[in-house]
Enzyme design. Sequence first.
Site, PDB file in Angstrom:
ATOM      1  N   SER A   1      12.769 -11.502  26.799  1.00 27.92           N
ATOM      2  CA  SER A   1      13.002 -10.066  26.930  1.00 27.92           C
ATOM      3  C   SER A   1      12.399  -9.535  28.221  1.00 27.92           C
ATOM      4  CB  SER A   1      12.368  -9.318  25.751  1.00 27.92           C
ATOM      5  OG  SER A   1      12.390  -7.922  25.991  1.00 27.92           O
TER       6      SER A   1
ATOM      7  N   TYR B   1       6.050  -7.521  19.515  1.00 25.77           N
ATOM      8  CA  TYR B   1       7.351  -7.997  20.020  1.00 25.77           C
ATOM      9  C   TYR B   1       7.209  -8.578  21.425  1.00 25.77           C
ATOM     10  CZ  TYR B   1      12.118  -7.895  21.817  1.00 25.77           C
ATOM     11  OH  TYR B   1      13.317  -8.247  22.397  1.00 25.77           O
TER      12      TYR B   1
HETATM   13  N1  LIG Z   1      19.450  -5.528  22.613  1.00 23.35           N
HETATM   14  C1  LIG Z   1      18.553  -5.521  23.607  1.00 23.35           C
HETATM   15  O1  LIG Z   1      18.393  -4.533  24.328  1.00 23.35           O
HETATM   16  C2  LIG Z   1      17.715  -6.758  23.851  1.00 23.35           C
HETATM   17  C3  LIG Z   1      16.969  -6.846  25.029  1.00 23.35           C
HETATM   18  C4  LIG Z   1      16.195  -7.985  25.264  1.00 23.35           C
HETATM   19  C5  LIG Z   1      16.182  -9.008  24.333  1.00 23.35           C
HETATM   20  N2  LIG Z   1      16.904  -8.876  23.187  1.00 23.35           N
HETATM   21  C6  LIG Z   1      16.851  -9.980  22.223  1.00 23.35           C
HETATM   22  O2  LIG Z   1      18.172 -10.446  22.040  1.00 23.35           O
HETATM   23  C7  LIG Z   1      18.341 -10.924  20.715  1.00 23.35           C
HETATM   24  C8  LIG Z   1      19.503 -10.200  20.043  1.00 23.35           C
HETATM   25  O3  LIG Z   1      19.285  -8.804  20.154  1.00 23.35           O
HETATM   26  P1  LIG Z   1      20.169  -7.778  19.329  1.00 23.35           P
HETATM   27  O4  LIG Z   1      20.085  -6.477  20.024  1.00 23.35           O
HETATM   28  O5  LIG Z   1      21.514  -8.342  19.050  1.00 23.35           O
HETATM   29  O6  LIG Z   1      19.294  -7.710  17.993  1.00 23.35           O
HETATM   30  P2  LIG Z   1      19.775  -7.513  16.482  1.00 23.35           P
HETATM   31  O7  LIG Z   1      18.575  -7.055  15.719  1.00 23.35           O
HETATM   32  O8  LIG Z   1      20.993  -6.672  16.460  1.00 23.35           O
HETATM   33  O9  LIG Z   1      20.210  -8.977  16.035  1.00 23.35           O
HETATM   34  C9  LIG Z   1      19.279  -9.975  15.726  1.00 23.35           C
HETATM   35  C10 LIG Z   1      19.930 -10.962  14.767  1.00 23.35           C
HETATM   36  O10 LIG Z   1      18.948 -11.929  14.378  1.00 23.35           O
HETATM   37  C11 LIG Z   1      19.075 -12.129  12.983  1.00 23.35           C
HETATM   38  N3  LIG Z   1      17.814 -12.604  12.414  1.00 23.35           N
HETATM   39  C12 LIG Z   1      16.676 -11.882  12.235  1.00 23.35           C
HETATM   40  N4  LIG Z   1      15.746 -12.646  11.638  1.00 23.35           N
HETATM   41  C13 LIG Z   1      16.302 -13.865  11.468  1.00 23.35           C
HETATM   42  C14 LIG Z   1      15.833 -15.073  10.910  1.00 23.35           C
HETATM   43  N5  LIG Z   1      14.582 -15.178  10.389  1.00 23.35           N
HETATM   44  N6  LIG Z   1      16.650 -16.159  10.883  1.00 23.35           N
HETATM   45  C15 LIG Z   1      17.904 -16.054  11.386  1.00 23.35           C
HETATM   46  N7  LIG Z   1      18.415 -14.925  11.917  1.00 23.35           N
HETATM   47  C16 LIG Z   1      17.616 -13.847  11.955  1.00 23.35           C
HETATM   48  C17 LIG Z   1      19.471 -10.783  12.441  1.00 23.35           C
HETATM   49  O11 LIG Z   1      20.039 -10.889  11.131  1.00 23.35           O
HETATM   50  C18 LIG Z   1      20.456 -10.298  13.485  1.00 23.35           C
HETATM   51  O12 LIG Z   1      21.778 -10.708  13.208  1.00 23.35           O
HETATM   52  C19 LIG Z   1      17.000 -10.713  20.003  1.00 23.35           C
HETATM   53  O13 LIG Z   1      16.225 -11.898  20.096  1.00 23.35           O
HETATM   54  C20 LIG Z   1      16.367  -9.613  20.834  1.00 23.35           C
HETATM   55  O14 LIG Z   1      14.962  -9.612  20.731  1.00 23.35           O
HETATM   56  C21 LIG Z   1      17.671  -7.792  22.926  1.00 23.35           C
END
Ligand SMILES: NC(=O)c1ccc[n+]([C@@H]2O[C@H](COP(=O)([O-])OP(=O)(O)OC[C@H]3O[C@@H](n4cnc5c(N)ncnc54)[C@H](O)[C@@H]3O)[C@@H](O)[C@H]2O)c1
Length: 252
Positions: A143, A160
């Site tokens: 991230s 986080y």
């Molecule tokens: N959206 C952003 O702005 C952003 C920025 C930087 C990093 N990220 C990272 O990108 C990834 C996806 O982000 P997002 O926005 O789609 O988040 P999100 O919360 O929409 O999706 C995360 C997914 O992970 C799944 N998950 C959670 N716990 C789990 C577990 N124990 N086992 C299996 N699956 C599990 C959830 O069910 C969900 O489908 C994450 O790792 C997040 O930290 C997101």
Amino acid sequence: MGRLHGKVILVTGAAAGLGREYAVRLAADGARLALADIEDCAETAARCADQGGEALTLDVDVSHEDQTKEMARRTHERFGRIDGLLNNAGLMRGLAVKSLLDVDMDVWDRVFAVNARGTFLCIRAVTPYMRQQNSGTIVNVGSGSTLRIARAVDSLNPHYTSSKAAVAAITRGVARELGAHNINVVTIAPGATTSDRDPALTAEDALPEPEAALGRRGVPGDVTGVVAFLFSDDARFISGQMIVINGGREVY
Ligand SMILES: NC(=O)c1ccc[n+]([C@@H]2O[C@H](COP(=O)([O-])OP(=O)(O)OC[C@H]3O[C@@H](n4cnc5c(N)ncnc54)[C@H](O)[C@@H]3O)[C@@H](O)[C@H]2O)c1
């Protein structure tokens, strides 16, 4: 023929959000997919099928080693190989606190169990298969929040941020060992990126971000193509690195 034709890629956290967007893009580029999540990946599988991509759905909690081993076993059983792992599953939402004193340590432990331990366990699970093939690519989702001081007190989430810093460290910690087996490992560090999890927005709604060089937040198409590139043979010599995808907000 797509650039990922013939490759088998396992995507965690694929039920919705950016995980779904990555999966659909990888399918469009010709990959066959294993989609893992604690939530139902059927909708993602249907979207992959629309792109001509075969997809296996798996019910997996990445923080449990037995489940990650079974995930890899079933993926290999179905497709006969595992070329890629996208460690995307993560806990990110609803974690903001006003002070480090407000962090519930049970929540801290769960965030680390999913984001850091889960990333490591999934790497361990696919390693025997990739070693046997003498090839593979692992992309770990970190991230951009690890590169800056939190903007405001309403966006504090030290658990986080720390867990995502661990993701980048895991990449560096395993890259040499896996490199000896022709497996490259990379971290991506997206900045704030909208997705279908943001109810008020469509997947392509870019919000203004004056502090970014490009003046806006990310949308899925900004990050999915980078991931498709990283799984392609064109990126085979990139390992141990962190690729920042944030429109020039923080500079790394
Ligand atoms: N959206 C952003 O702005 C952003 C920025 C930087 C990093 N990220 C990272 O990108 C990834 C996806 O982000 P997002 O926005 O789609 O988040 P999100 O919360 O929409 O999706 C995360 C997914 O992970 C799944 N998950 C959670 N716990 C789990 C577990 N124990 N086992 C299996 N699956 C599990 C959830 O069910 C969900 O489908 C994450 O790792 C997040 O930290 C997101």
